[in-house]
Design an enzyme around this catalytic site. Structure first.
Site, PDB file in Angstrom:
ATOM      1  N   CYS A  64     -16.888  -4.074  -1.659  1.00  0.00           N
ATOM      2  CA  CYS A  64     -16.963  -5.483  -1.307  1.00  0.00           C
ATOM      3  C   CYS A  64     -17.641  -6.218  -2.471  1.00  0.00           C
ATOM      4  O   CYS A  64     -18.702  -5.791  -2.935  1.00  0.00           O
ATOM      5  CB  CYS A  64     -17.764  -5.673  -0.024  1.00  0.00           C
ATOM      6  N   ASP A 120     -15.240  -0.079   0.891  1.00  0.00           N
ATOM      7  CA  ASP A 120     -14.100  -0.370   1.750  1.00  0.00           C
ATOM      8  C   ASP A 120     -13.080   0.741   1.546  1.00  0.00           C
ATOM      9  O   ASP A 120     -12.846   1.179   0.417  1.00  0.00           O
ATOM     10  CB  ASP A 120     -13.471  -1.719   1.386  1.00  0.00           C
ATOM     11  N   VAL A 128       7.010   4.697 -12.012  1.00  0.00           N
ATOM     12  CA  VAL A 128       5.616   5.033 -12.283  1.00  0.00           C
ATOM     13  C   VAL A 128       5.407   6.520 -11.988  1.00  0.00           C
ATOM     14  O   VAL A 128       5.951   7.059 -11.017  1.00  0.00           O
ATOM     15  CB  VAL A 128       4.636   4.151 -11.476  1.00  0.00           C
ATOM     16  N   GLU A 129       4.646   7.174 -12.832  1.00  0.00           N
ATOM     17  CA  GLU A 129       4.346   8.598 -12.654  1.00  0.00           C
ATOM     18  C   GLU A 129       3.208   8.718 -11.637  1.00  0.00           C
ATOM     19  O   GLU A 129       2.214   8.001 -11.721  1.00  0.00           O
ATOM     20  CB  GLU A 129       3.970   9.201 -14.015  1.00  0.00           C
ATOM     21  N   SER A 130       3.345   9.624 -10.677  1.00  0.00           N
ATOM     22  CA  SER A 130       2.447   9.661  -9.517  1.00  0.00           C
ATOM     23  C   SER A 130       1.003  10.048  -9.845  1.00  0.00           C
ATOM     24  O   SER A 130       0.074   9.505  -9.248  1.00  0.00           O
ATOM     25  CB  SER A 130       3.002  10.588  -8.436  1.00  0.00           C
ATOM     26  N   HIS A 159     -10.023  -7.438  -0.298  1.00  0.00           N
ATOM     27  CA  HIS A 159      -8.832  -6.645   0.024  1.00  0.00           C
ATOM     28  C   HIS A 159      -7.561  -7.329  -0.469  1.00  0.00           C
ATOM     29  O   HIS A 159      -6.675  -6.684  -1.045  1.00  0.00           O
ATOM     30  CB  HIS A 159      -8.728  -6.414   1.534  1.00  0.00           C
ATOM     31  N   GLU A 160      -7.482  -8.629  -0.225  1.00  0.00           N
ATOM     32  CA  GLU A 160      -6.303  -9.394  -0.630  1.00  0.00           C
ATOM     33  C   GLU A 160      -6.098  -9.337  -2.143  1.00  0.00           C
ATOM     34  O   GLU A 160      -4.968  -9.255  -2.628  1.00  0.00           O
ATOM     35  CB  GLU A 160      -6.441 -10.860  -0.184  1.00  0.00           C
TER      36      GLU A 160
END
Length: 165
Positions: free
Chosen positions: A56, A63, A78-80, A97-98
């Protein structure tokens, strides 16, 4: 043997690296991509990342979330492992979060230039409230832009049905 040639894998430095180090500072440069061998068709690539953590920005409290990433690739994927390390780099990053889901989406757009992408964060409740931000993007001027609008307008139409946790 069918599959990818060594030349195609030369830019993937994290996959197979036994000396993995974890960045505790937000680092979009960790993301690595590889060529999509199937650019002539649309298909979804989906990632379910259940161990996302961030802080936060006001209180510094942790969070926790599951981050869902779905995209339709164009020329790059994208490579994992690089995605895993990138998401880990949010561990000490302080943002709402947004902001986190939008940052993730923007960083992935920058490295992959997908046709379509969506990122959904399902954060665990803190203070009795859970926050589940969703963002998406479709390439402007294409059917994917219309798809993004449709999916956003029809996203989570029945929030009272909580079976997605």
């Amino acid at each position: 043997m069918a599959g990818r040639k060594e030349e195609e894998l030369k830019d993937l430095t994290l996959l197979g690296n036994q000396g993995t180090t974890y960045s505790f500072t937000y680092n979009p440069n960790l993301l690595e991509v590889f060529d999509n061998k199937h650019p002539d068709r649309d298909y979804f690539v989906k990632f379910n990342c259940p161990e996302f953590t961030t802080l936060c920005p006001k209180t510094g409290q942790p969070d926790f979330a599951t981050i869902y990433i779905s995209y339709i690739p164009d020329k790059k994927c994208v490579e994992s492992k690089s995605l895993k390390l990138y998401l880990f780099s949010f561990r000490n990053h302080g943002d709402f979060h947004e902001d986190c889901v939008n940052i993730i989406m923007n960083d992935l757009i920058k490295v992959m230039e997908p046709r379509y992408i969506e990122v959904w964060g399902k954060f665990t409740p803190r203070g009795g409230i859970s926050i589940d931000p969703y963002c998406n993007w479709g390439r402007p001027g294409t059917k994917y832009e219309k798809m993004a609008e449709y999916r956003l307008l029809n996203h989570d139409l029945y929030p009272e049905k909580v079976d997605n946790r």
